[in-house]
Write a protein that holds these residues in place. Structure first.
Motif, PDB file in Angstrom:
ATOM      1  N   VAL A  10     -47.656  43.193  26.839  1.00  0.00           N
ATOM      2  CA  VAL A  10     -46.366  43.385  27.513  1.00  0.00           C
ATOM      3  C   VAL A  10     -45.230  42.926  26.604  1.00  0.00           C
ATOM      4  O   VAL A  10     -45.212  41.782  26.136  1.00  0.00           O
ATOM      5  N   VAL A  27     -46.441  38.502  34.937  1.00  0.00           N
ATOM      6  CA  VAL A  27     -47.394  39.553  34.516  1.00  0.00           C
ATOM      7  C   VAL A  27     -48.665  38.981  33.894  1.00  0.00           C
ATOM      8  O   VAL A  27     -49.615  39.738  33.631  1.00  0.00           O
ATOM      9  N   ALA A  31     -51.939  40.899  31.838  1.00  0.00           N
ATOM     10  CA  ALA A  31     -51.560  41.143  30.443  1.00  0.00           C
ATOM     11  C   ALA A  31     -52.561  40.490  29.505  1.00  0.00           C
ATOM     12  O   ALA A  31     -52.972  39.347  29.725  1.00  0.00           O
ATOM     13  N   ILE A 210     -43.181  48.348  32.672  1.00  0.00           N
ATOM     14  CA  ILE A 210     -43.576  47.148  33.416  1.00  0.00           C
ATOM     15  C   ILE A 210     -42.365  46.250  33.671  1.00  0.00           C
ATOM     16  O   ILE A 210     -42.070  45.891  34.808  1.00  0.00           O
ATOM     17  N   THR A 211     -41.633  45.919  32.605  1.00  0.00           N
ATOM     18  CA  THR A 211     -40.607  44.868  32.746  1.00  0.00           C
ATOM     19  C   THR A 211     -39.361  45.330  33.494  1.00  0.00           C
ATOM     20  O   THR A 211     -38.635  44.509  34.043  1.00  0.00           O
ATOM     21  N   PRO A 216     -42.541  43.730  38.383  1.00  0.00           N
ATOM     22  CA  PRO A 216     -43.302  43.844  37.133  1.00  0.00           C
ATOM     23  C   PRO A 216     -44.790  43.522  37.296  1.00  0.00           C
ATOM     24  O   PRO A 216     -45.633  44.178  36.670  1.00  0.00           O
ATOM     25  N   ALA A 220     -47.751  46.039  36.242  1.00  0.00           N
ATOM     26  CA  ALA A 220     -48.775  45.667  35.255  1.00  0.00           C
ATOM     27  C   ALA A 220     -50.175  45.798  35.859  1.00  0.00           C
ATOM     28  O   ALA A 220     -51.096  46.294  35.206  1.00  0.00           O
TER      29      ALA A 220
END
Ligand code: C5P
Length: 230
Positions: A10, A27, A31, A210-211, A216, A220
């Motif tokens: 990420v 996340v 991640a 994702i962000t 988020p 993710a």
């Protein structure tokens, strides 16, 4: 690097340190790697690399591109931060990549960026690369690997050609990952996460899908589920 259990990296592209840290926390369960790039490094500073590295391997996307002595100097400092991956531009040339690899030492994998995923064929042509984008990527890749780079950053569209040429000799790290329905943003050479893994990616770099999502962590988690399902 063999393919990580979770190949999702990420990209924590925030200038605000608190945003970097809180997004990393949110996340983390989904991640495999955290990436800090120019926005976070210049905005929030390099101190957070060590903290993030307590949780997950950290990728410092420094994208170094200067004369060998400067890159060697920068890499010597980066090697102290506790990161696992770092980038240099392959276009910096053989001696620059070699200096970077030497200064990185053991435990810090040097990835050479070939042609940015934000460039399309028309722009690559205007920049004066001979041949196609793929030709340019292959040439830069060969030179960087000869200089000792451990892996390459490329678009998912070049994975097949790079695996065909270099086999498993190089780790292939791919940004430009866009799940079905996601906007391209400023990326031009993109592919879905499952397709990129099937084409030979080692690590998937994912930022805004994702962000910039409302949640988020959920974005993710969904991406992780999408690559687990076959
Ligand atoms: O938000 P997005 O998923 O487009 O973010 C992609 C990330 O990958 C950014 O942090 C960007 O710096 C990085 N990257 C890239 N293209 C490259 C190398 C790195 O997009 N060739």
């Amino acid at each position: 690097m063999s393919r990580a259990a979770n190949p999702i990296c990420v990209a924590l592209d925030f200038a605000d340190e608190e945003m970097v840290r809180s997004t990393a926390n949110a996340v983390a369960p989904f991640a495999g790697v955290f990436k800090v790039g120019l926005t976070a490094l210049y905005g929030a500073g390099t101190d957070l690399v060590g903290d993030l590295a307590k949780d997950r391997p950290v990728f410092v996307d420094a994208k170094l591109h200067d004369i060998p002595a400067q890159v060697e100097g920068a890499m010597t400092s980066i090697a102290e931060l506790g990161a696992s991956y770092v980038t240099v531009h392959a276009a910096g040339g053989f001696d620059m990549v070699k200096a970077a690899v030497g200064a990185a030492g053991a435990g810090l994998e040097v990835l050479a960026v070939t042609v940015l995923t934000s460039l399309d064929d028309a722009e690559v042509d205007k920049l004066g690369f001979a041949g196609t984008t793929e030709d340019g990527v292959l040439r830069l890749a060969e030179r960087a690997l000869d200089a000792g780079a451990h892996g390459l950053v490329c678009s998912p569209l070049e994975l097949a050609a790079l695996r065909g040429r270099f086999g498993d000799a190089a780790d292939l790290v791919v940004p430009g990952i866009r799940p079905a329905g996601a906007g391209a943003d400023d990326q031009r050479r993109t592919l879905g996460p499952r397709e990129a893994l099937d084409a030979g990616a080692t690590l998937l770099v994912v930022g805004r899908p994702i962000t910039a999502a409302v949640d988020p962590a959920t974005a993710a988690r969904r991406m992780l589920e999408s690559i687990a399902a076959r």
